[in-house]
Design an enzyme around this catalytic site. Structure first.
Site, PDB file in Angstrom:
ATOM      1  N   GLU A 177       0.780  -1.257   0.000  1.00  0.00           N
ATOM      2  CA  GLU A 177       0.000   0.000   0.000  1.00  0.00           C
ATOM      3  C   GLU A 177       0.807   1.302   0.000  1.00  0.00           C
ATOM      4  O   GLU A 177       0.471   2.228   0.729  1.00  0.00           O
ATOM      5  CB  GLU A 177      -0.944   0.013   1.213  1.00  0.00           C
ATOM      6  CG  GLU A 177      -1.853  -1.191   1.293  1.00  0.00           C
ATOM      7  CD  GLU A 177      -2.827  -1.141   2.475  1.00  0.00           C
ATOM      8  OE1 GLU A 177      -2.648  -0.308   3.369  1.00  0.00           O
ATOM      9  OE2 GLU A 177      -3.770  -1.957   2.481  1.00  0.00           O
ATOM     10  N   GLU A 236      -6.507 -10.677  -0.847  1.00  0.00           N
ATOM     11  CA  GLU A 236      -7.366 -10.365   0.307  1.00  0.00           C
ATOM     12  C   GLU A 236      -8.832 -10.275  -0.123  1.00  0.00           C
ATOM     13  O   GLU A 236      -9.576  -9.390   0.307  1.00  0.00           O
ATOM     14  CB  GLU A 236      -6.924  -9.038   0.960  1.00  0.00           C
ATOM     15  CG  GLU A 236      -5.439  -8.990   1.306  1.00  0.00           C
ATOM     16  CD  GLU A 236      -4.993  -7.743   2.050  1.00  0.00           C
ATOM     17  OE1 GLU A 236      -5.851  -6.987   2.560  1.00  0.00           O
ATOM     18  OE2 GLU A 236      -3.782  -7.524   2.128  1.00  0.00           O
TER      19      GLU A 236
END
Ligand code: GLA
Length: 336
Positions: free
Chosen positions: A137, A244
């Site tokens: 991220e 995810e």
């Protein structure tokens, strides 16, 4: 093999020629979901237990007990294990960026600490972990800036990213190394993730894959955007993994809190959506090596209470009793 009373086909067998089927786990769910996990999944990821703050709360202290328990569970049950995650702006202990007086450390101190952390953690799980989310991220969601502001960036400059991959590769030359991010199918962010990974490749950085977090909902992202993202990342010549995956039944801005159970209509929408997405994933099976859900069944998901407190969510293929939902049957290609 007898597995409780299950009669439905096993997901990992259904997809054995396509990709691994994974689930995020924690020390509670490896007990409470043990039977489901070993029947349907052939890969796991530690939900939180291998994050920096959990493993390395103080400079001279490592706490490996929970992570070890998850690695043992994978080994004992013949499951693949993904490592998550080495460098992230969240859930990283504050000491990492500070000296004894609480002032910011300099670049070389930070990079040396990063190297030491990565060598210790990656080295410890060398026999168990085949792929690591090395950097998580770092792309800014909005605007023209490529990288999100973070202590990593401010102290070390943008090449903290390539350093992380280099250190991970040194520590385990066999491990597959991933860049992992969310909103990965939104065109603006997709293009920035692509630009980052392309520049890493051009610099000869050891990176082997892009992780699409795939925290999706019933309405977003569109199938076309998911397809375009897969194509764009795959054009880099890297392997892709969904890392995810979950399918919230609420649109991102929906704040409703009145639902105590998913309606038939929502379950049907979710089934159609999962069916379409797995159809797409099958189309790209040559470049997708693993599809990991961020949980395993609706009894436990981080989406309970997030982002709306007091609200439950039902994002998976299995219900709160670990039984197949309509979405499971549509992904499996048959009726229940
Ligand atoms: C991000 C992280 C995960 C997890 C989720 C929320 O996607 O990569 O480790 O923290 O947020 O559960």
């Amino acid at each position: 093999m007898i597995h409780g009373n299950r009669t439905e086909p096993s997901l990992k067998e259904l997809f054995s020629n396509q990709f691994l089927i994974g689930a995020a786990v924690n020390p509670v769910t490896i007990e409470s979901q043990r039977e489901l996990l070993t029947y349907h999944y052939n890969s796991i990821t530690a939900e939180n237990e291998m994050k920096f703050e959990r493993l390395h709360p103080a400079e001279d202290t490592y706490t490996f007990e929970d992570a070890d328990q998850i690695a043992d569970f994978a080994r004992q049950n013949g499951l693949k294990l993904r490592g998550h995650t080495l460098v992230w702006h969240n859930q990283t202990s504050a000491w990492m960026f500070e000296d004894q007086d609480g002032n910011r450390v300099d670049r070389s101190t930070l990079l040396e600490r990063m190297r030491s952390h990565i060598h210790t953690v990656v080295g410890r799980y060398k026999q168990d972990i085949y792929a690591w989310d090395v950097v998580n991220e770092v792309i800014a969601d909005e605007g023209d800036q490529l990288l999100r502001p973070s202590a990593w960036l401010e102290i070390a400059g943008p090449d903290f990213i390539s350093k992380a991959f280099e250190f991970a590769h040194e520590a385990d030359p066999e491990a597959l190394l991933f860049y992992n991010d969310y909103n990965e199918s939104h065109p603006h962010k997709r293009d920035k993730i692509y630009a980052l990974v392309k520049s890493l490749l051009e610099q000869g950085v050891p990176i082997h894959g892009v992780g699409l977090q795939a925290h999706w909902n019933l309405y977003d992202p569109s199938l076309d955007d998911i397809r375009a993202a897969i194509e764009k990342y795959a054009s880099l010549g890297l392997q892709l993994q969904l890392t995810e995956l979950d399918m919230s039944v609420f649109a991102f801005n929906d704040r409703r809190t009145d639902l105590l159970h998913p309606t038939e209509e929502l379950l049907e929408l979710q089934a159609a959506r999962y069916e379409a997405i797995f159809g797409l994933l099958r189309e790209y099976q040559e470049v997708i090596s693993s599809v990991t859900f961020w949980g395993a069944a609706d009894d436990y998901t981080w989406l309970n209470d997030f982002p709306v407190r007091g609200r439950k969510n039902w994002p998976f293929l299995f219900d709160e009793k670990h039984q197949p939902k309509p979405a499971f049957w549509r992904v499996a290609g048959g009726e229940g």
